[in-house]
Design an enzyme around this catalytic site. Structure first.
Site, PDB file in Angstrom:
ATOM      1  N   ARG A 155       0.820  -1.230   0.000  1.00  0.00           N
ATOM      2  CA  ARG A 155       0.000   0.000   0.000  1.00  0.00           C
ATOM      3  C   ARG A 155       0.847   1.269   0.000  1.00  0.00           C
ATOM      4  NH1 ARG A 155      -2.729  -3.495  -1.003  1.00  0.00           N
ATOM      5  NH2 ARG A 155      -4.754  -4.089  -0.176  1.00  0.00           N
ATOM      6  N   SER A 228     -11.478   0.010   2.803  1.00  0.00           N
ATOM      7  CA  SER A 228     -10.772  -0.241   4.079  1.00  0.00           C
ATOM      8  C   SER A 228     -10.205   1.068   4.614  1.00  0.00           C
ATOM      9  CB  SER A 228      -9.607  -1.204   3.856  1.00  0.00           C
ATOM     10  OG  SER A 228     -10.088  -2.370   3.257  1.00  0.00           O
ATOM     11  N   GLU A 324      -5.596   4.279   5.950  1.00  0.00           N
ATOM     12  CA  GLU A 324      -5.253   3.996   4.548  1.00  0.00           C
ATOM     13  C   GLU A 324      -5.638   5.138   3.593  1.00  0.00           C
ATOM     14  OE1 GLU A 324      -5.763  -0.090   2.962  1.00  0.00           O
ATOM     15  OE2 GLU A 324      -6.718   0.909   1.275  1.00  0.00           O
TER      16      GLU A 324
END
Ligand SMILES: Cc1cc2nc3c(=O)[nH]c(=O)nc-3n(C[C@H](O)[C@H](O)[C@H](O)COP(=O)(O)OP(=O)(O)OC[C@H]3O[C@@H](n4cnc5c(N)ncnc54)[C@H](O)[C@@H]3O)c2cc1C
Length: 330
Positions: A155, A228, A324
């Site tokens: 990520r 998320s 995130e």
């Protein structure tokens, strides 16, 4: 008086900016370069599916809308940053370029996909990136970064440093391809449908992934959300500390090097009965890793809720969750 521009975003925060500059071709980049030369602040956005925006954005928003798919050869494709990600996944499947089947239905644009190295069901986009065309926002140069120069990891990528505006991405696909179907949810659905590995093709796997996603994740156009909200934390196995729960209550993946990755959604699920009731925000009933806008939430409501979740997780598991999506401050 200048009219403010509404900036649409998946969390459906009513957000307005001074200006929205849409770049439809590389030649229009000059408008962006003028902003840079004048030292003005700006924000680059794609489809706004991974952003938590403020109500008032006190600077210009720049949105690449460069839309093309150029087939270089049977294993390679160059794609404009404005193309929708799932449109590209479907194009690749139809043209016998395989590998993206696990990444179908991730919302957003092709240009944003390398930024956080999008991933799902055991696959990350970085594996298929050959190079990325971008504008260096420091000096206005148009450059191409190789896969290695993109500094991809879980990520994460060099693009999170905000130095580059991505105009196009070059993807390449291996000539032989192995389907990745070891994820529990894929196996469970295959079993339910009476399927074995031999029944799978890239297109069938993409349909399974689509089915799993639509049953677990809320559609942002119906229930506003940015997917998320927290990264799955990676810690040293020895550092795992539990107060009220057992190891078997958690979802744990061994990632080697004495380290483990913990399912953040399950951790939130375990402590969610301790949340204070909030009229505007909540976690999604079927997946606690997703924060949903229930009512007309402002950025402030979301951030307050995020702090509450983080401190409960810290109290219970001594782990600091990392957000995130990107929080944009005005
Ligand atoms: C329901 C849902 C499910 C999701 N599931 C997943 C998932 O499974 N896996 C996953 O990895 N993500 C997931 N996401 C997150 C999201 O889909 C990705 O982060 C996606 O890549 C964001 O694309 P976007 O175009 O909306 O980018 P935006 O949200 O507009 O921007 C995201 C970031 O990229 C930057 N950016 C955007 N375009 C460019 C560009 N052209 N050049 C430089 N920087 C740019 C922005 O400045 C910002 O920092 C999910 C989101 C939702 C709403």
């Amino acid at each position: 008086m200048k009219q403010l521009k509404k900036i649409s975003n998946a969390l459906n925060i009513q957000s307005y900016a001074d200006d929205l500059i849409q770049i439809t071709s590389k030649s229009e980049i000059n408008e962006l370069l003028n902003l840079i030369n004048d030292n003005q602040s700006y924000l680059v956005i794609g489809e706004g599916t991974n952003l938590v925006l403020p109500e008032n954005i006190s600077f210009s928003v720049v949105q690449p809308k460069i839309n093309f798919i150029e087939q270089i050869n049977e294993h390679e494709v160059k794609v404009g940053s404005g193309i929708n990600w799932t449109t590209l996944v479907k194009y690749c499947l139809q043209h016998n370029m395989f590998g993206f089947e696990n990444l179908i239905d991730i919302p957003g644009s092709v240009g944003a996909a390398p930024v956080q190295n999008i991933g799902a069901f055991g696959v990350e986009i970085s594996k298929f990136i050959k190079a990325v065309d971008c504008v260096d926002l420091v000096n206005g140069d148009q450059i191409t970064l190789s896969q290695q120069q993109c500094e991809f990891s879980y990520r994460s990528s060099i693009f999170q440093k905000k130095r580059y505006l991505i105009t196009a991405v070059h993807f390449h696909f291996p000539s032989t391809h192995k389907l990745i179907c070891h994820y529990d949810s894929i196996q469970v659905l295959m079993k339910k449908k009476g399927m074995i590995s031999e029944d799978l093709s890239p297109i069938i796997l993409s349909e399974l992934v689509s089915e799993i996603r639509s049953s677990n994740l809320p559609n942002p156009s119906i229930i506003p959300n940015v997917g998320s909200f927290f990264k799955n934390p990676i810690i040293k196995k020895a550092d795992l500390s539990l107060k009220n729960f057992k190891e078997s209550d958690l979802i744990i993946w061994d990632v080697g090097d004495e380290k483990i990755k913990l399912g953040a959604g399950r951790m939130i699920e375990l402590i969610k009965s301790r949340f204070q009731y909030n009229i505007n925000v909540d976690v999604y009933q079927k997946h606690a890793l997703v924060i949903v806008n229930k009512n007309n939430a402002k950025q402030e409501d979301v951030l307050k809720f995020v702090d509450e979740i983080k401190s409960l997780i810290e109290e219970e598991f001594s782990i600091t969750l990392e957000v995130e999506p990107e929080i944009i401050y005005s």
